[in-house]
Design a protein around this motif. Sequence first.
Motif, mmCIF file in Angstrom:
data_model
loop_
_atom_site.group_PDB
_atom_site.id
_atom_site.type_symbol
_atom_site.label_atom_id
_atom_site.label_comp_id
_atom_site.label_asym_id
_atom_site.label_seq_id
_atom_site.Cartn_x
_atom_site.Cartn_y
_atom_site.Cartn_z
ATOM 1 N N PHE A 295 10.673 42.225 4.294
ATOM 2 C CA PHE A 295 11.555 41.091 4.010
ATOM 3 C C PHE A 295 12.403 40.737 5.217
ATOM 4 O O PHE A 295 12.738 39.567 5.437
ATOM 5 N N SER A 296 12.781 41.748 6.017
ATOM 6 C CA SER A 296 13.548 41.467 7.236
ATOM 7 C C SER A 296 12.724 40.625 8.198
ATOM 8 O O SER A 296 13.222 39.654 8.787
ATOM 9 N N GLY A 297 11.448 41.024 8.346
ATOM 10 C CA GLY A 297 10.560 40.262 9.222
ATOM 11 C C GLY A 297 10.353 38.841 8.730
ATOM 12 O O GLY A 297 10.336 37.888 9.529
ATOM 13 N N ALA A 298 10.208 38.705 7.405
ATOM 14 C CA ALA A 298 10.017 37.364 6.827
ATOM 15 C C ALA A 298 11.251 36.498 7.059
ATOM 16 O O ALA A 298 11.147 35.297 7.336
ATOM 17 N N ALA A 299 12.440 37.134 6.942
ATOM 18 C CA ALA A 299 13.679 36.380 7.161
ATOM 19 C C ALA A 299 13.784 35.900 8.596
ATOM 20 O O ALA A 299 14.170 34.752 8.869
ATOM 21 N N VAL A 306 15.960 28.491 15.812
ATOM 22 C CA VAL A 306 17.275 28.828 16.372
ATOM 23 C C VAL A 306 17.165 29.973 17.373
ATOM 24 O O VAL A 306 17.895 30.027 18.368
ATOM 25 N N ILE A 307 16.222 30.902 17.144
ATOM 26 C CA ILE A 307 16.026 32.007 18.085
ATOM 27 C C ILE A 307 15.495 31.477 19.415
ATOM 28 O O ILE A 307 15.922 31.919 20.486
ATOM 29 N N GLN A 308 14.567 30.512 19.354
ATOM 30 C CA GLN A 308 14.009 29.939 20.582
ATOM 31 C C GLN A 308 15.059 29.154 21.363
ATOM 32 O O GLN A 308 15.066 29.164 22.593
ATOM 33 N N ILE A 426 18.594 47.656 2.797
ATOM 34 C CA ILE A 426 19.241 46.519 2.122
ATOM 35 C C ILE A 426 20.192 45.816 3.083
ATOM 36 O O ILE A 426 20.242 44.578 3.156
ATOM 37 N N ALA A 427 20.960 46.618 3.844
ATOM 38 C CA ALA A 427 21.901 46.039 4.803
ATOM 39 C C ALA A 427 21.165 45.276 5.898
ATOM 40 O O ALA A 427 21.652 44.244 6.383
ATOM 41 N N ASP A 428 19.988 45.769 6.298
ATOM 42 C CA ASP A 428 19.193 45.085 7.325
ATOM 43 C C ASP A 428 18.788 43.690 6.863
ATOM 44 O O ASP A 428 18.926 42.705 7.606
ATOM 45 N N ILE A 434 22.374 36.829 7.034
ATOM 46 C CA ILE A 434 23.732 36.385 7.382
ATOM 47 C C ILE A 434 23.794 35.921 8.832
ATOM 48 O O ILE A 434 24.336 34.847 9.144
ATOM 49 N N TYR A 435 23.244 36.729 9.733
ATOM 50 C CA TYR A 435 23.340 36.446 11.174
ATOM 51 C C TYR A 435 22.697 35.117 11.539
ATOM 52 O O TYR A 435 23.327 34.233 12.150
ATOM 53 N N PHE A 436 21.445 34.949 11.125
ATOM 54 C CA PHE A 436 20.742 33.739 11.547
ATOM 55 C C PHE A 436 21.157 32.511 10.736
ATOM 56 O O PHE A 436 21.028 31.385 11.225
ATOM 57 N N SER A 437 21.668 32.720 9.543
ATOM 58 C CA SER A 437 22.208 31.579 8.775
ATOM 59 C C SER A 437 23.451 31.029 9.467
ATOM 60 O O SER A 437 23.624 29.798 9.593
#
Length: 444
Positions: A295-299, A306-308, A426-428, A434-437
Amino acid sequence: MIETQTSFSELIRNKQWKTLKISLNELDTVESATLIEQSDGDEIILFRLLDRTLAKDVFRLLSFSKKVGIIEILAQNGPKVSNLINDIEPDDRTAFFEELPLEFTERLIQLLSPEERQVAIQLLGYPEDSVGRLMTPEYLAVHPTDTIEYTFEHIRKYGRDSETLNVIYIVDSDNKLLGDVRIKEILLASPHQKISELMGSRFVALNAADDQEIGLKTFRDYDRVALPVINAEGIMMGIVTVDDIMDVEVEESTEDFHKFGSFQSAVANPLKARIFHLYKNRIFWLLALVFMNVFSGAAISNFENVIQSVVSLVFFLPLLIDSGGNAGAQSATLMIRSLAVGDVKITDWYKLIVKELLVSLLLGCTMALGVALVASFRAPEVIIVVSLTMVLIVMTGSVVGMLLPFIFTKLKLDPATASAPLITSIADICGVLIYFSIANWYFS
Protein backbone atom coordinates in the motif's frame (compact mmCIF):
# COMPACT_ATOMS: atom_id res chain seq x y z
CA MET A 1 32.60 -21.84 37.94
CA ILE A 2 34.96 -22.37 35.01
CA GLU A 3 37.69 -23.62 37.36
CA THR A 4 35.17 -25.82 39.15
CA GLN A 5 33.93 -27.25 35.86
CA THR A 6 37.51 -27.99 34.77
CA SER A 7 38.32 -29.76 38.03
CA PHE A 8 35.17 -31.89 37.81
CA SER A 9 36.00 -32.81 34.21
CA GLU A 10 39.44 -33.96 35.35
CA LEU A 11 37.90 -36.08 38.12
CA ILE A 12 35.63 -37.73 35.53
CA ARG A 13 38.53 -38.41 33.15
CA ASN A 14 40.53 -39.91 36.00
CA LYS A 15 37.49 -41.91 37.18
CA GLN A 16 37.80 -40.63 40.72
CA TRP A 17 34.15 -41.33 41.44
CA LYS A 18 34.27 -41.15 45.25
CA THR A 19 36.04 -37.77 45.28
CA LEU A 20 33.74 -36.55 42.53
CA LYS A 21 30.60 -37.53 44.46
CA ILE A 22 31.78 -35.88 47.69
CA SER A 23 32.87 -32.68 45.92
CA LEU A 24 29.69 -32.48 43.86
CA ASN A 25 27.37 -32.83 46.84
CA GLU A 26 29.26 -30.13 48.74
CA LEU A 27 28.10 -27.56 46.16
CA ASP A 28 24.86 -25.70 46.73
CA THR A 29 21.84 -26.28 44.50
CA VAL A 30 22.48 -23.39 42.12
CA GLU A 31 26.17 -24.25 41.69
CA SER A 32 25.34 -27.89 40.96
CA ALA A 33 22.66 -26.90 38.45
CA THR A 34 25.01 -24.46 36.70
CA LEU A 35 27.75 -27.10 36.53
CA ILE A 36 25.40 -29.67 34.96
CA GLU A 37 23.85 -27.09 32.63
CA GLN A 38 27.23 -26.08 31.26
CA SER A 39 28.54 -29.65 30.99
CA ASP A 40 28.87 -31.00 27.48
CA GLY A 41 28.36 -34.76 27.64
CA ASP A 42 29.11 -35.27 31.34
CA GLU A 43 25.77 -34.10 32.72
CA ILE A 44 24.29 -37.55 33.22
CA ILE A 45 27.39 -38.71 35.15
CA LEU A 46 27.20 -35.67 37.40
CA PHE A 47 23.45 -35.97 37.91
CA ARG A 48 23.65 -39.67 38.86
CA LEU A 49 26.15 -38.83 41.61
CA LEU A 50 23.88 -36.29 43.29
CA ASP A 51 22.20 -37.27 46.55
CA ARG A 52 18.51 -38.01 46.06
CA THR A 53 17.31 -34.88 47.90
CA LEU A 54 19.73 -32.60 46.05
CA ALA A 55 18.90 -34.22 42.69
CA LYS A 56 15.25 -33.12 42.73
CA ASP A 57 16.17 -29.52 43.64
CA VAL A 58 18.86 -29.38 40.94
CA PHE A 59 16.53 -30.89 38.34
CA ARG A 60 14.07 -28.05 38.89
CA LEU A 61 16.69 -25.45 37.93
CA LEU A 62 17.82 -27.11 34.70
CA SER A 63 16.69 -26.04 31.24
CA PHE A 64 13.96 -28.07 29.60
CA SER A 65 16.34 -29.65 27.06
CA LYS A 66 18.71 -30.79 29.83
CA LYS A 67 15.79 -32.22 31.80
CA VAL A 68 14.58 -34.22 28.81
CA GLY A 69 18.07 -35.54 28.09
CA ILE A 70 18.54 -36.68 31.69
CA ILE A 71 15.08 -38.28 31.89
CA GLU A 72 15.58 -40.15 28.60
CA ILE A 73 18.85 -41.70 29.84
CA LEU A 74 17.54 -42.41 33.33
CA ALA A 75 14.47 -44.07 31.78
CA GLN A 76 16.78 -46.92 30.80
CA ASN A 77 17.02 -47.56 34.54
CA GLY A 78 13.41 -47.70 35.74
CA PRO A 79 13.92 -47.25 39.52
CA LYS A 80 16.22 -44.24 39.07
CA VAL A 81 13.81 -42.23 36.92
CA SER A 82 10.85 -43.37 39.02
CA ASN A 83 12.51 -42.08 42.19
CA LEU A 84 13.27 -38.74 40.55
CA ILE A 85 9.81 -37.97 39.20
CA ASN A 86 8.19 -39.11 42.45
CA ASP A 87 10.50 -36.81 44.42
CA ILE A 88 9.92 -33.70 42.28
CA GLU A 89 7.45 -31.22 43.79
CA PRO A 90 3.99 -31.65 42.19
CA ASP A 91 3.89 -28.12 40.72
CA ASP A 92 7.38 -28.45 39.20
CA ARG A 93 6.49 -31.89 37.84
CA THR A 94 3.33 -30.54 36.23
CA ALA A 95 5.28 -27.70 34.56
CA PHE A 96 7.71 -30.29 33.14
CA PHE A 97 5.04 -32.77 32.03
CA GLU A 98 2.96 -30.19 30.16
CA GLU A 99 5.89 -29.40 27.86
CA LEU A 100 6.53 -33.04 26.96
CA PRO A 101 4.88 -34.97 24.11
CA LEU A 102 1.70 -36.68 25.33
CA GLU A 103 3.07 -40.22 24.83
CA PHE A 104 6.19 -39.44 26.88
CA THR A 105 4.11 -37.88 29.67
CA GLU A 106 1.83 -40.93 29.83
CA ARG A 107 4.87 -43.22 30.14
CA LEU A 108 6.29 -41.18 33.01
CA ILE A 109 2.94 -40.95 34.82
CA GLN A 110 2.86 -44.76 34.92
CA LEU A 111 6.12 -44.70 36.88
CA LEU A 112 4.59 -42.61 39.67
CA SER A 113 3.28 -44.07 42.90
CA PRO A 114 -0.55 -44.34 43.09
CA GLU A 115 -0.75 -41.24 45.31
CA GLU A 116 1.57 -39.13 43.16
CA ARG A 117 -0.11 -40.36 39.99
CA GLN A 118 -3.48 -39.17 41.27
CA VAL A 119 -1.99 -35.75 42.09
CA ALA A 120 -0.31 -35.49 38.68
CA ILE A 121 -3.48 -36.38 36.77
CA GLN A 122 -5.50 -33.93 38.85
CA LEU A 123 -3.12 -31.03 38.20
CA LEU A 124 -2.76 -31.81 34.50
CA GLY A 125 -6.56 -31.91 34.30
CA TYR A 126 -6.79 -28.16 34.83
CA PRO A 127 -6.85 -25.91 31.73
CA GLU A 128 -3.52 -24.91 30.24
CA ASP A 129 -2.17 -21.62 31.68
CA SER A 130 -4.57 -21.86 34.63
CA VAL A 131 -3.69 -21.38 38.29
CA GLY A 132 -4.50 -25.07 38.84
CA ARG A 133 -1.45 -26.04 36.77
CA LEU A 134 0.80 -24.03 39.12
CA MET A 135 -0.46 -25.19 42.49
CA THR A 136 0.85 -27.88 44.81
CA PRO A 137 -1.33 -29.86 47.22
CA GLU A 138 1.49 -29.84 49.77
CA TYR A 139 0.42 -27.33 52.40
CA LEU A 140 -0.45 -27.27 56.11
CA ALA A 141 -4.00 -26.72 57.31
CA VAL A 142 -5.61 -26.74 60.75
CA HIS A 143 -9.12 -26.27 62.12
CA PRO A 144 -10.26 -23.07 63.90
CA THR A 145 -10.88 -25.02 67.13
CA ASP A 146 -7.29 -26.35 67.27
CA THR A 147 -5.04 -24.90 69.96
CA ILE A 148 -1.65 -23.34 69.32
CA GLU A 149 -0.04 -26.27 71.15
CA TYR A 150 -1.75 -28.80 68.87
CA THR A 151 -0.83 -26.68 65.82
CA PHE A 152 2.87 -26.91 66.69
CA GLU A 153 2.57 -30.68 67.01
CA HIS A 154 0.85 -30.76 63.62
CA ILE A 155 3.62 -28.64 62.06
CA ARG A 156 6.35 -30.86 63.50
CA LYS A 157 4.60 -33.97 62.20
CA TYR A 158 3.70 -32.84 58.67
CA GLY A 159 5.76 -29.69 58.08
CA ARG A 160 8.56 -31.41 56.11
CA ASP A 161 6.10 -32.27 53.35
CA SER A 162 4.75 -28.73 53.03
CA GLU A 163 5.88 -26.40 50.25
CA THR A 164 6.07 -23.50 52.70
CA LEU A 165 5.62 -22.93 56.43
CA ASN A 166 5.22 -19.16 56.23
CA VAL A 167 1.44 -19.42 56.28
CA ILE A 168 -0.84 -22.00 57.89
CA TYR A 169 -4.32 -22.32 56.40
CA ILE A 170 -7.56 -22.72 58.34
CA VAL A 171 -10.27 -25.03 57.01
CA ASP A 172 -13.51 -26.52 58.32
CA SER A 173 -14.42 -30.21 58.49
CA ASP A 174 -15.28 -30.19 54.75
CA ASN A 175 -11.89 -28.65 53.89
CA LYS A 176 -13.52 -25.33 53.00
CA LEU A 177 -11.07 -22.47 53.35
CA LEU A 178 -11.92 -20.12 56.23
CA GLY A 179 -8.76 -18.05 56.46
CA ASP A 180 -5.04 -18.14 57.09
CA VAL A 181 -2.58 -17.23 59.79
CA ARG A 182 1.09 -16.37 59.51
CA ILE A 183 3.63 -18.48 61.35
CA LYS A 184 4.85 -15.36 63.18
CA GLU A 185 1.45 -14.95 64.84
CA ILE A 186 1.44 -18.60 65.91
CA LEU A 187 4.93 -18.33 67.39
CA LEU A 188 3.93 -15.33 69.48
CA ALA A 189 0.60 -16.76 70.68
CA SER A 190 -0.10 -18.54 73.97
CA PRO A 191 -0.06 -22.38 73.77
CA HIS A 192 -3.66 -22.58 74.99
CA GLN A 193 -5.09 -20.05 72.55
CA LYS A 194 -7.24 -21.33 69.72
CA ILE A 195 -6.49 -20.71 66.06
CA SER A 196 -9.86 -18.98 65.69
CA GLU A 197 -8.58 -16.18 67.95
CA LEU A 198 -5.79 -15.40 65.48
CA MET A 199 -7.92 -15.73 62.36
CA GLY A 200 -8.88 -12.54 60.56
CA SER A 201 -12.22 -11.97 58.90
CA ARG A 202 -10.78 -11.55 55.39
CA PHE A 203 -8.37 -13.57 53.25
CA VAL A 204 -7.14 -13.67 49.66
CA ALA A 205 -7.48 -16.79 47.52
CA LEU A 206 -7.10 -17.80 43.89
CA ASN A 207 -9.52 -19.95 41.94
CA ALA A 208 -8.02 -23.06 40.34
CA ALA A 209 -9.69 -22.17 37.02
CA ASP A 210 -8.31 -18.61 36.96
CA ASP A 211 -5.81 -17.64 34.29
CA GLN A 212 -2.20 -17.49 35.46
CA GLU A 213 -2.10 -13.77 34.68
CA ILE A 214 -4.82 -13.22 37.31
CA GLY A 215 -2.67 -15.09 39.80
CA LEU A 216 0.34 -12.97 38.84
CA LYS A 217 -1.62 -9.75 39.36
CA THR A 218 -2.93 -10.95 42.73
CA PHE A 219 0.59 -11.71 43.95
CA ARG A 220 1.68 -8.24 42.87
CA ASP A 221 -1.28 -6.55 44.58
CA TYR A 222 -1.02 -8.37 47.91
CA ASP A 223 2.75 -9.01 48.07
CA ARG A 224 2.41 -12.59 49.36
CA VAL A 225 4.90 -15.48 49.38
CA ALA A 226 2.06 -17.97 48.88
CA LEU A 227 -1.66 -17.90 48.12
CA PRO A 228 -4.31 -20.58 48.68
CA VAL A 229 -6.18 -22.05 45.70
CA ILE A 230 -9.86 -22.99 45.98
CA ASN A 231 -12.49 -24.42 43.66
CA ALA A 232 -15.90 -22.93 42.84
CA GLU A 233 -17.33 -24.26 46.14
CA GLY A 234 -14.56 -22.72 48.23
CA ILE A 235 -12.87 -26.07 48.94
CA MET A 236 -9.12 -25.68 49.35
CA MET A 237 -7.24 -27.46 46.56
CA GLY A 238 -3.64 -26.37 47.15
CA ILE A 239 -1.34 -23.36 47.19
CA VAL A 240 0.74 -21.38 44.70
CA THR A 241 4.10 -20.07 45.87
CA VAL A 242 5.92 -16.95 44.74
CA ASP A 243 8.74 -18.89 43.03
CA ASP A 244 6.22 -20.50 40.66
CA ILE A 245 4.49 -17.20 39.93
CA MET A 246 7.88 -15.61 39.19
CA ASP A 247 8.43 -18.28 36.52
CA VAL A 248 5.09 -17.28 35.01
CA GLU A 249 6.13 -13.63 34.98
CA VAL A 250 9.32 -14.50 33.10
CA GLU A 251 7.35 -16.60 30.60
CA GLU A 252 4.69 -13.92 30.09
CA SER A 253 7.30 -11.16 29.66
CA THR A 254 9.26 -13.28 27.18
CA GLU A 255 6.12 -14.12 25.23
CA ASP A 256 5.01 -10.47 25.10
CA PHE A 257 8.51 -9.34 24.09
CA HIS A 258 8.61 -11.84 21.23
CA LYS A 259 5.09 -10.97 20.09
CA PHE A 260 6.04 -7.31 20.03
CA GLY A 261 8.85 -8.30 17.68
CA SER A 262 6.33 -10.13 15.44
CA PHE A 263 7.19 -13.68 16.46
CA GLN A 264 4.39 -16.24 16.24
CA SER A 265 5.36 -17.69 19.63
CA ALA A 266 8.14 -17.40 22.19
CA VAL A 267 11.56 -18.84 21.39
CA ALA A 268 13.11 -20.26 24.56
CA ASN A 269 16.72 -20.38 23.40
CA PRO A 270 17.83 -19.38 19.88
CA LEU A 271 21.09 -21.30 20.31
CA LYS A 272 19.24 -24.58 20.77
CA ALA A 273 16.18 -23.88 18.61
CA ARG A 274 15.97 -25.63 15.24
CA ILE A 275 16.33 -23.56 12.09
CA PHE A 276 12.84 -24.44 10.85
CA HIS A 277 11.35 -23.55 14.25
CA LEU A 278 12.95 -20.09 14.10
CA TYR A 279 11.83 -19.71 10.47
CA LYS A 280 8.25 -20.72 11.27
CA ASN A 281 8.04 -18.27 14.18
CA ARG A 282 9.22 -15.31 12.11
CA ILE A 283 7.88 -15.79 8.59
CA PHE A 284 4.15 -15.20 9.13
CA TRP A 285 4.30 -11.56 10.22
CA LEU A 286 7.19 -10.71 7.91
CA LEU A 287 5.25 -12.06 4.93
CA ALA A 288 2.03 -10.35 6.05
CA LEU A 289 3.84 -7.03 6.41
CA VAL A 290 5.33 -7.40 2.92
CA PHE A 291 1.84 -7.37 1.42
CA MET A 292 0.79 -4.60 3.80
CA ASN A 293 3.67 -2.40 2.65
CA VAL A 294 2.46 -2.76 -0.94
CA PHE A 295 0.00 0.00 0.00
CA SER A 296 2.93 2.35 0.64
CA GLY A 297 4.21 1.71 -2.86
CA ALA A 298 0.75 2.22 -4.33
CA ALA A 299 0.43 5.52 -2.45
CA ILE A 300 3.78 6.76 -3.77
CA SER A 301 2.84 5.84 -7.35
CA ASN A 302 -0.20 8.16 -7.11
CA PHE A 303 2.09 11.14 -6.50
CA GLU A 304 4.57 10.65 -9.34
CA ASN A 305 3.92 14.13 -10.74
CA VAL A 306 4.75 16.01 -7.55
CA ILE A 307 7.82 13.82 -6.97
CA GLN A 308 9.10 14.57 -10.48
CA SER A 309 8.56 18.30 -10.02
CA VAL A 310 10.21 18.45 -6.54
CA VAL A 311 12.80 15.66 -6.44
CA SER A 312 14.18 16.83 -3.08
CA LEU A 313 11.02 15.48 -1.43
CA VAL A 314 12.40 11.94 -1.80
CA PHE A 315 15.40 12.77 0.43
CA PHE A 316 13.16 13.37 3.45
CA LEU A 317 10.77 10.44 2.94
CA PRO A 318 12.65 7.78 5.01
CA LEU A 319 13.35 10.28 7.77
CA LEU A 320 9.70 11.31 8.10
CA ILE A 321 8.01 7.90 7.98
CA ASP A 322 10.58 6.34 10.32
CA SER A 323 9.83 9.07 12.86
CA GLY A 324 6.16 8.13 12.80
CA GLY A 325 6.94 4.44 13.32
CA ASN A 326 9.34 5.17 16.16
CA ALA A 327 6.84 7.40 17.94
CA GLY A 328 4.13 4.75 17.53
CA ALA A 329 6.38 1.99 18.90
CA GLN A 330 7.16 4.12 21.96
CA SER A 331 3.49 4.78 22.62
CA ALA A 332 2.51 1.13 22.11
CA THR A 333 5.24 -0.11 24.45
CA LEU A 334 3.98 2.22 27.19
CA MET A 335 0.35 1.14 26.75
CA ILE A 336 1.07 -2.60 26.54
CA ARG A 337 3.08 -2.54 29.74
CA SER A 338 0.50 -0.39 31.53
CA LEU A 339 -2.32 -2.74 30.50
CA ALA A 340 -0.28 -5.78 31.56
CA VAL A 341 0.44 -4.54 35.10
CA GLY A 342 -3.05 -3.09 35.59
CA ASP A 343 -2.04 0.59 35.74
CA VAL A 344 -4.43 1.25 32.85
CA LYS A 345 -7.82 -0.32 32.09
CA ILE A 346 -9.41 -0.71 28.68
CA THR A 347 -12.05 1.88 29.61
CA ASP A 348 -9.31 4.50 30.09
CA TRP A 349 -8.56 4.86 26.38
CA TYR A 350 -10.57 8.05 25.94
CA LYS A 351 -8.73 9.70 28.84
CA LEU A 352 -5.36 8.80 27.36
CA ILE A 353 -6.05 9.82 23.77
CA VAL A 354 -6.29 13.52 24.63
CA LYS A 355 -3.06 13.33 26.63
CA GLU A 356 -1.34 11.42 23.82
CA LEU A 357 -2.43 14.02 21.27
CA LEU A 358 -0.92 16.82 23.36
CA VAL A 359 2.31 14.89 24.06
CA SER A 360 2.70 13.90 20.41
CA LEU A 361 2.02 17.49 19.32
CA LEU A 362 4.91 18.68 21.49
CA LEU A 363 7.12 15.85 20.22
CA GLY A 364 6.17 16.57 16.61
CA CYS A 365 6.87 20.32 16.91
CA THR A 366 10.28 19.65 18.46
CA MET A 367 11.18 17.13 15.77
CA ALA A 368 9.84 19.52 13.11
CA LEU A 369 12.41 22.09 14.22
CA GLY A 370 15.12 19.49 13.72
CA VAL A 371 13.97 18.49 10.24
CA ALA A 372 13.49 22.15 9.28
CA LEU A 373 17.12 22.79 10.20
CA VAL A 374 18.22 19.93 7.94
CA ALA A 375 15.98 21.16 5.13
CA SER A 376 17.39 24.71 5.38
CA PHE A 377 20.74 23.34 4.22
CA ARG A 378 19.53 20.63 1.86
CA ALA A 379 16.31 21.94 0.26
CA PRO A 380 14.91 25.22 1.66
CA GLU A 381 11.92 25.06 -0.66
CA VAL A 382 10.40 22.10 1.25
CA ILE A 383 10.87 23.42 4.81
CA ILE A 384 7.17 24.09 5.36
CA VAL A 385 6.12 20.76 3.84
CA VAL A 386 8.52 18.59 5.84
CA SER A 387 7.91 20.51 9.09
CA LEU A 388 4.13 20.24 8.86
CA THR A 389 4.40 16.60 7.81
CA MET A 390 6.64 15.76 10.76
CA VAL A 391 4.10 17.12 13.24
CA LEU A 392 1.20 15.21 11.67
CA ILE A 393 3.13 11.96 11.18
CA VAL A 394 4.38 11.87 14.78
CA MET A 395 0.87 12.58 16.06
CA THR A 396 -0.64 9.91 13.81
CA GLY A 397 1.96 7.28 14.71
CA SER A 398 1.61 8.00 18.43
CA VAL A 399 -2.18 7.76 18.41
CA VAL A 400 -2.09 4.54 16.35
CA GLY A 401 0.48 3.06 18.73
CA MET A 402 -1.64 4.02 21.72
CA LEU A 403 -4.95 2.74 20.36
CA LEU A 404 -3.87 -0.62 18.88
CA PRO A 405 -3.22 -2.32 22.27
CA PHE A 406 -6.70 -1.25 23.44
CA ILE A 407 -8.28 -2.53 20.22
CA PHE A 408 -6.53 -5.91 20.52
CA THR A 409 -7.53 -6.18 24.19
CA LYS A 410 -11.15 -5.40 23.28
CA LEU A 411 -11.03 -8.17 20.66
CA LYS A 412 -9.80 -10.61 23.38
CA LEU A 413 -6.35 -10.76 21.77
CA ASP A 414 -2.99 -10.28 23.44
CA PRO A 415 -2.16 -6.53 23.24
CA ALA A 416 1.47 -7.47 22.58
CA THR A 417 0.25 -8.61 19.15
CA ALA A 418 0.16 -4.88 18.34
CA SER A 419 3.79 -5.39 17.41
CA ALA A 420 6.36 -2.78 16.52
CA PRO A 421 6.61 -3.89 12.84
CA LEU A 422 2.79 -3.73 12.51
CA ILE A 423 2.68 -0.21 13.96
CA THR A 424 5.60 0.83 11.76
CA SER A 425 3.85 -0.47 8.63
CA ILE A 426 0.65 1.40 9.47
CA ALA A 427 2.66 4.54 10.22
CA ASP A 428 4.52 4.14 6.90
CA ILE A 429 1.31 4.04 4.89
CA CYS A 430 -0.18 7.00 6.76
CA GLY A 431 3.12 8.89 6.51
CA VAL A 432 3.39 8.52 2.74
CA LEU A 433 -0.19 9.70 2.26
CA ILE A 434 0.23 12.67 4.62
CA TYR A 435 3.60 13.73 3.19
CA PHE A 436 2.73 13.70 -0.48
CA SER A 437 -0.79 15.03 0.07
CA ILE A 438 0.67 18.11 1.79
CA ALA A 439 3.38 18.41 -0.89
CA ASN A 440 0.78 18.12 -3.66
CA TRP A 441 -1.33 20.84 -2.00
CA TYR A 442 1.63 23.14 -1.33
CA PHE A 443 3.25 22.95 -4.76
CA SER A 444 0.08 22.83 -6.88
